[in-house]
Design an enzyme around this catalytic site. Structure first.
Site, PDB file in Angstrom:
ATOM      1  N   GLU A  91      -8.920  -6.336 -11.859  1.00 14.40           N
ATOM      2  CA  GLU A  91      -9.193  -6.325 -10.526  1.00 14.40           C
ATOM      3  C   GLU A  91      -9.908  -4.996 -10.142  1.00 14.40           C
ATOM      4  O   GLU A  91      -9.408  -4.009 -10.048  1.00 14.40           O
ATOM      5  CB  GLU A  91      -8.036  -6.575  -9.804  1.00 14.40           C
ATOM      6  CG  GLU A  91      -8.152  -6.662  -8.252  1.00 14.40           C
ATOM      7  CD  GLU A  91      -6.974  -6.754  -7.266  1.00 14.40           C
ATOM      8  OE1 GLU A  91      -5.920  -6.004  -7.664  1.00 14.40           O
ATOM      9  OE2 GLU A  91      -6.819  -7.529  -6.250  1.00 14.40           O
TER      10      GLU A  91
ATOM     11  N   CYS B 120      -8.130  -9.105  -0.989  1.00 16.42           N
ATOM     12  CA  CYS B 120      -7.484  -9.810  -1.802  1.00 16.42           C
ATOM     13  C   CYS B 120      -8.134 -11.099  -2.099  1.00 16.42           C
ATOM     14  O   CYS B 120      -8.162 -11.886  -3.171  1.00 16.42           O
ATOM     15  CB  CYS B 120      -6.117 -10.042  -1.641  1.00 16.42           C
ATOM     16  SG  CYS B 120      -5.804 -10.821   0.000  1.00 16.42           S
TER      17      CYS B 120
ATOM     18  N   PHE C  37      -2.477  -1.529   1.579  1.00 11.37           N
ATOM     19  CA  PHE C  37      -3.011  -0.539   2.574  1.00 11.37           C
ATOM     20  C   PHE C  37      -4.089  -1.485   2.989  1.00 11.37           C
ATOM     21  O   PHE C  37      -5.075  -1.045   4.110  1.00 11.37           O
ATOM     22  CB  PHE C  37      -3.904   0.439   1.575  1.00 11.37           C
ATOM     23  CG  PHE C  37      -5.060   0.262   1.060  1.00 11.37           C
ATOM     24  CD1 PHE C  37      -6.389  -0.166   1.398  1.00 11.37           C
ATOM     25  CD2 PHE C  37      -4.938  -0.114  -0.401  1.00 11.37           C
ATOM     26  CE1 PHE C  37      -7.659  -0.353   0.795  1.00 11.37           C
ATOM     27  CE2 PHE C  37      -5.795  -0.373  -1.062  1.00 11.37           C
ATOM     28  CZ  PHE C  37      -7.353  -0.383  -0.677  1.00 11.37           C
TER      29      PHE C  37
ATOM     30  N   GLU D 287       1.499   3.781   2.615  1.00  9.87           N
ATOM     31  CA  GLU D 287       1.488   5.309   2.947  1.00  9.87           C
ATOM     32  C   GLU D 287       0.307   5.597   3.245  1.00  9.87           C
ATOM     33  O   GLU D 287      -0.201   6.954   3.775  1.00  9.87           O
ATOM     34  CB  GLU D 287       2.183   6.131   1.893  1.00  9.87           C
ATOM     35  CG  GLU D 287       1.559   6.132   0.450  1.00  9.87           C
ATOM     36  CD  GLU D 287       1.928   4.903  -0.601  1.00  9.87           C
ATOM     37  OE1 GLU D 287       2.319   3.836   0.151  1.00  9.87           O
ATOM     38  OE2 GLU D 287       1.899   5.360  -1.599  1.00  9.87           O
ATOM     39  N   ARG D 288      -0.991   4.911   2.774  1.00 11.35           N
ATOM     40  CA  ARG D 288      -2.483   5.317   3.101  1.00 11.35           C
ATOM     41  C   ARG D 288      -3.033   5.243   4.228  1.00 11.35           C
ATOM     42  O   ARG D 288      -3.838   5.826   4.820  1.00 11.35           O
ATOM     43  CB  ARG D 288      -3.242   4.597   1.965  1.00 11.35           C
ATOM     44  CG  ARG D 288      -2.863   5.001   0.509  1.00 11.35           C
ATOM     45  CD  ARG D 288      -4.009   4.608  -0.430  1.00 11.35           C
ATOM     46  NE  ARG D 288      -3.310   4.784  -1.646  1.00 11.35           N
ATOM     47  CZ  ARG D 288      -3.241   3.639  -2.579  1.00 11.35           C
ATOM     48  NH1 ARG D 288      -3.687   2.759  -2.178  1.00 11.35           N
ATOM     49  NH2 ARG D 288      -2.722   3.728  -3.864  1.00 11.35           N
TER      50      ARG D 288
ATOM     51  N   LYS E 291       7.884  -1.582   5.252  1.00 11.67           N
ATOM     52  CA  LYS E 291       7.465  -0.202   4.546  1.00 11.67           C
ATOM     53  C   LYS E 291       6.270  -0.553   4.496  1.00 11.67           C
ATOM     54  O   LYS E 291       5.454  -0.981   3.482  1.00 11.67           O
ATOM     55  CB  LYS E 291       8.322  -0.106   3.295  1.00 11.67           C
ATOM     56  CG  LYS E 291       8.228   1.344   2.660  1.00 11.67           C
ATOM     57  CD  LYS E 291       7.036   2.037   2.353  1.00 11.67           C
ATOM     58  CE  LYS E 291       6.275   1.483   1.273  1.00 11.67           C
ATOM     59  NZ  LYS E 291       5.051   2.065   1.150  1.00 11.67           N
TER      60      LYS E 291
ATOM     61  N   SER F 158      -0.430  -4.980  -5.276  1.00  5.43           N
ATOM     62  CA  SER F 158      -1.140  -5.263  -6.801  1.00  5.43           C
ATOM     63  C   SER F 158      -0.239  -5.870  -7.915  1.00  5.43           C
ATOM     64  O   SER F 158       1.030  -5.975  -7.373  1.00  5.43           O
ATOM     65  CB  SER F 158      -1.606  -3.749  -7.291  1.00  5.43           C
ATOM     66  OG  SER F 158      -0.502  -2.972  -7.375  1.00  5.43           O
TER      67      SER F 158
HETATM   68  P1  NAD Z   1      -0.122  -1.137  -4.189  1.00  2.00           P
HETATM   69  O1  NAD Z   1       0.416  -2.342  -5.244  1.00  2.00           O
HETATM   70  O2  NAD Z   1      -0.602   0.120  -5.006  1.00  2.00           O
HETATM   71  O3  NAD Z   1       0.823  -0.927  -3.073  1.00  2.00           O
HETATM   72  C1  NAD Z   1       1.383  -1.859  -2.268  1.00  2.00           C
HETATM   73  C2  NAD Z   1       2.883  -1.269  -1.689  1.00  2.00           C
HETATM   74  O4  NAD Z   1       3.742  -1.051  -2.868  1.00  2.00           O
HETATM   75  C3  NAD Z   1       2.667  -0.255  -0.831  1.00  2.00           C
HETATM   76  O5  NAD Z   1       3.552  -0.346   0.144  1.00  2.00           O
HETATM   77  C4  NAD Z   1       3.062   0.879  -1.921  1.00  2.00           C
HETATM   78  O6  NAD Z   1       3.710   2.046  -1.109  1.00  2.00           O
HETATM   79  C5  NAD Z   1       4.082   0.351  -2.876  1.00  2.00           C
HETATM   80  N1  NAD Z   1       3.955   0.736  -4.168  1.00  2.00           N
HETATM   81  C6  NAD Z   1       2.798   1.503  -4.709  1.00  2.00           C
HETATM   82  N2  NAD Z   1       3.084   1.668  -5.863  1.00  2.00           N
HETATM   83  C7  NAD Z   1       4.638   1.455  -6.025  1.00  2.00           C
HETATM   84  C8  NAD Z   1       5.486   1.740  -7.128  1.00  2.00           C
HETATM   85  N3  NAD Z   1       5.218   2.230  -8.536  1.00  2.00           N
HETATM   86  N4  NAD Z   1       6.818   1.237  -7.012  1.00  2.00           N
HETATM   87  C9  NAD Z   1       7.146   0.658  -5.832  1.00  2.00           C
HETATM   88  N5  NAD Z   1       6.254   0.563  -4.622  1.00  2.00           N
HETATM   89  C10 NAD Z   1       5.140   0.958  -4.842  1.00  2.00           C
HETATM   90  O7  NAD Z   1      -1.202  -2.057  -3.643  1.00  2.00           O
HETATM   91  P2  NAD Z   1      -2.344  -1.455  -2.647  1.00  2.00           P
HETATM   92  O8  NAD Z   1      -3.375  -0.644  -3.274  1.00  2.00           O
HETATM   93  O9  NAD Z   1      -1.774  -0.898  -1.337  1.00  2.00           O
HETATM   94  O10 NAD Z   1      -3.165  -2.766  -2.216  1.00  2.00           O
HETATM   95  C11 NAD Z   1      -4.263  -3.345  -2.972  1.00  2.00           C
HETATM   96  C12 NAD Z   1      -3.658  -4.429  -3.848  1.00  2.00           C
HETATM   97  O11 NAD Z   1      -2.901  -5.558  -3.015  1.00  2.00           O
HETATM   98  C13 NAD Z   1      -4.527  -5.285  -4.747  1.00  2.00           C
HETATM   99  O12 NAD Z   1      -4.418  -5.551  -5.705  1.00  2.00           O
HETATM  100  C14 NAD Z   1      -4.853  -6.625  -3.836  1.00  2.00           C
HETATM  101  O13 NAD Z   1      -5.533  -7.731  -4.584  1.00  2.00           O
HETATM  102  C15 NAD Z   1      -3.460  -6.730  -3.362  1.00  2.00           C
HETATM  103  N6  NAD Z   1      -3.323  -7.557  -2.282  1.00  2.00           N
HETATM  104  C16 NAD Z   1      -2.867  -8.839  -2.570  1.00  2.00           C
HETATM  105  C17 NAD Z   1      -3.018  -9.870  -1.635  1.00  2.00           C
HETATM  106  C18 NAD Z   1      -2.435 -11.207  -1.576  1.00  2.00           C
HETATM  107  O14 NAD Z   1      -2.351 -12.008  -0.457  1.00  2.00           O
HETATM  108  N7  NAD Z   1      -2.201 -11.659  -2.853  1.00  2.00           N
HETATM  109  C19 NAD Z   1      -3.048  -9.337  -0.119  1.00  2.00           C
HETATM  110  C20 NAD Z   1      -3.616  -8.167   0.031  1.00  2.00           C
HETATM  111  C21 NAD Z   1      -3.620  -7.115  -1.020  1.00  2.00           C
END
Ligand code: NAD
Length: 509
Positions: free
Chosen positions: A395, A296, A164, A191-192, A188, A241
């Site tokens: 985190e 991140c 997101f 969704e937020r 994909k 994450s």
């Molecule tokens: P998230 O992991 O909750 O979601 C990321 C994606 O995974 C979304 O598209 C979501 O729909 C999907 N997803 C969520 N739960 C899932 C599940 N149980 N099974 C399958 N798919 C699922 O992350 P977020 O809250 O959208 O983003 C924030 C996180 O992303 C933080 O941890 C941040 O550090 C990380 N991030 C990392 C980088 C990097 O370059 N390392 C860059 C941006 C964000």
């Protein structure tokens, strides 16, 4: 291209809220089925619902992408490049419009969202040079009369699953390179805040990208699992994450796919005794509280070396008092709300729990009062933090900056190298020898020397180490062209028919 990215579809489950549709084969689709709620975090009100894809829908999207990809692969590189040049012009001219789409669902300030778009555009610019990035190799006369060359060919259909916090930049990192390399994509988005992805699909289309090459499929775990299990999908790029990154990496790899899965972070900024403390305090504030800490590459831990901690804490807390927190569409706002009510409450929990673990809350963001129901929380500063405390180990992904006090440079490096995350880090010093040693010693993927958020420019590539990245390839830059292509090596001989002979031995030079 029409301005609104949200369309009210006839089968919308709600009378009043628009439905954000999928985009498959150039069509906006929102078949009946599950829906997710999309909010404006600044008001706390739901503004739309987003269609969630079923496994069947994901499969149809994959079939659509598969059918479209051969013609795109056969399209001349100059024509592919021209699409990206046009894309660059469209996004450059309408950066603020896209930024406002982001702000409406993410909450970050419009200025910050424009910065996000600019960093995404960097990769579009890099990819316009695809003719160069897709160049192969050639070796003449590897044996008598024998030449060898290597070409890069696309994988076919690839999937991009994005978080997101950068709803335009991360898709632009992944999707643009995959498409430049000749693949078709299923994106994909989170969704937020899914509307930015729909906006981008419109922009790619207006730039001349054929239908079916970029498909947007919204949803949650059901859609993601369908992508991970879909045989048509050859590779998966993920940012999110750490627990989900690990899951994506394992499941997609078990299904034979190429995977790059970037995870969470805990970025430390070392402040050495010789650093300019005002500059370090400015940098810590910017890097910790920009985008409400939902980056991140946000700095979440300041490591104060030697005797600098008291003065530094004082300078940071003074500056927190001057931060303007409010609706991201207000030009005066420097920091917006968090993405959801749950995220806000989770962040508050870290601050409220810190004293019980022995830390000292110097500035308590929960005390900052806001009008309305937006998902706001003020900036917090927590001192005397040590490993083993929740506020250090997890985190937080919110506007909470921890201060860890250490005695020496070696202690600071040990602290960082012991952390499971290794996305970004920085050192603030005026001593070149310390800086050089830090670069040598530190086990982190992206390093800043007096630069608090060292996101590499587009010609390099982006990625952390350890639990911040599963897989071996970083995002964008030449590493991404490696990820989205496979190499084919061709060995050629044009013998004179008179030289032809039978030889059952293994070929030698
Ligand atoms: P998230 O992991 O909750 O979601 C990321 C994606 O995974 C979304 O598209 C979501 O729909 C999907 N997803 C969520 N739960 C899932 C599940 N149980 N099974 C399958 N798919 C699922 O992350 P977020 O809250 O959208 O983003 C924030 C996180 O992303 C933080 O941890 C941040 O550090 C990380 N991030 C990392 C980088 C990097 O370059 N390392 C860059 C941006 C964000």
């Amino acid at each position: 291209m029409s301005t609104p990215t949200i369309e009210k579809t006839e089968d919308s489950a709600s009378e009043t809220l628009p439905t954000i549709p999928h985009v498959v084969g150039g069509e906006r689709l929102a078949p009946e089925g599950r829906r997710g709620a999309v909010y404006n975090p600044a008001t706390g009100r739901q503004t739309a619902e987003v269609a969630f894809a079923s496994a069947d829908f994901v499969h149809q999207a994959a079939e659509t992408a598969k059918a479209a990809q051969p013609a795109w692969r056969a399209t001349g590189l100059a024509k592919r490049s021209a699409v990206l040049f046009r894309l660059r012009e469209i996004i450059s001219a309408r950066t603020e419009e896209l930024a406002r789409v982001i702000t409406a669902e993410h909450g970050k300030t419009v200025a910050d969202a424009m910065g996000e778009v600019a960093r995404g555009l960097e990769n579009v610019e890099f990819c316009t040079g695809l003719m160069h990035h897709l160049k192969g190799e050639y070796s003449e006369q590897v044996a008598t009369g024998v030449d060898v060359h290597q070409v890069r060919q696309p994988l076919g259909v690839v999937a991009c699953i994005t978080p997101f916090n950068f709803p335009a930049m991360v898709p632009l990192w992944m999707v643009t390179t995959a498409i430049a390399a000749g693949n078709a994509v299923i994106l994909k988005p989170s969704e937020r805040d899914p509307s930015a992805a729909v906006w981008l699909a419109d922009a790619f289309r207006e730039a001349g990208l054929p239908d079916g090459i970029l498909n947007i499929v919204h949803g949650d775990k059901e859609a993601v699992d369908a992508i991970l299990d879909e045989p048509i999908v050859r590779a998966v790029s993920f940012v999110g994450s750490t627990p989900i990154a690990k899951y994506i990496y394992a499941r997609a790899a078990a299904n034979g796919k190429r995977v790059q899965a970037l995870g969470g972070a805990k970025n430390h900024m070392i402040v050495m005794p010789d650093a300019d403390l005002d500059a370090a305090a400015d940098a810590a504030i910017s890097a910790a509280y920009g985008s409400a800490g939902e980056r991140c590459m946000a700095v979440s831990v300041v490591v104060a070396v030697g005797g600098v901690a008291d003065a530094l804490v004082e300078k940071v807390s003074q500056r927190i008092g001057g931060l303007v927190i409010g609706d991201g569409t207000d030009p005066a706002s420097e920091m917006g709300p968090l993405i959801t009510r749950e995220a806000r409450d989770r962040v508050a929990g870290f601050v409220s729990g810190a004293p019980d673990e022995g830390a000292k809350v110097v500035v308590d963001g929960r005390e900052h009062r806001f009008e309305g129901d937006g998902f706001f929380i003020g900036a917090s500063l927590v001192d005397d933090v040590t490993p083993g405390m929740r506020v250090y180990d997890e985190e937080i992904f919110g506007p909470v900056l921890s201060v860890v006090r250490v005695g020496s440079y070696d202690d600071a490096v040990d602290l960082i190298n012991s952390n499971r995350y290794a996305n970004g880090t920085a050192v603030f010093t005026r001593d070149g020898k310390t800086a050089r040693q830090f670069e040598f010693d530190i086990e982190v993927g992206m390093v800043g020397i007096n630069v608090p958020i060292p996101v590499p420019v587009g010609a390099f590539s982006f990625g952390g180490w350890k639990d911040s990245l599963f897989g071996d390839t970083h995002m964008y830059g030449s590493e991404a062209f490696n990820f989205y292509t496979r190499r084919k090596v061709v060995t050629t001989r044009w013998p004179d028919p008179s030289e032809s002979q039978i030889s059952l031995g293994f070929p030698t030079h």
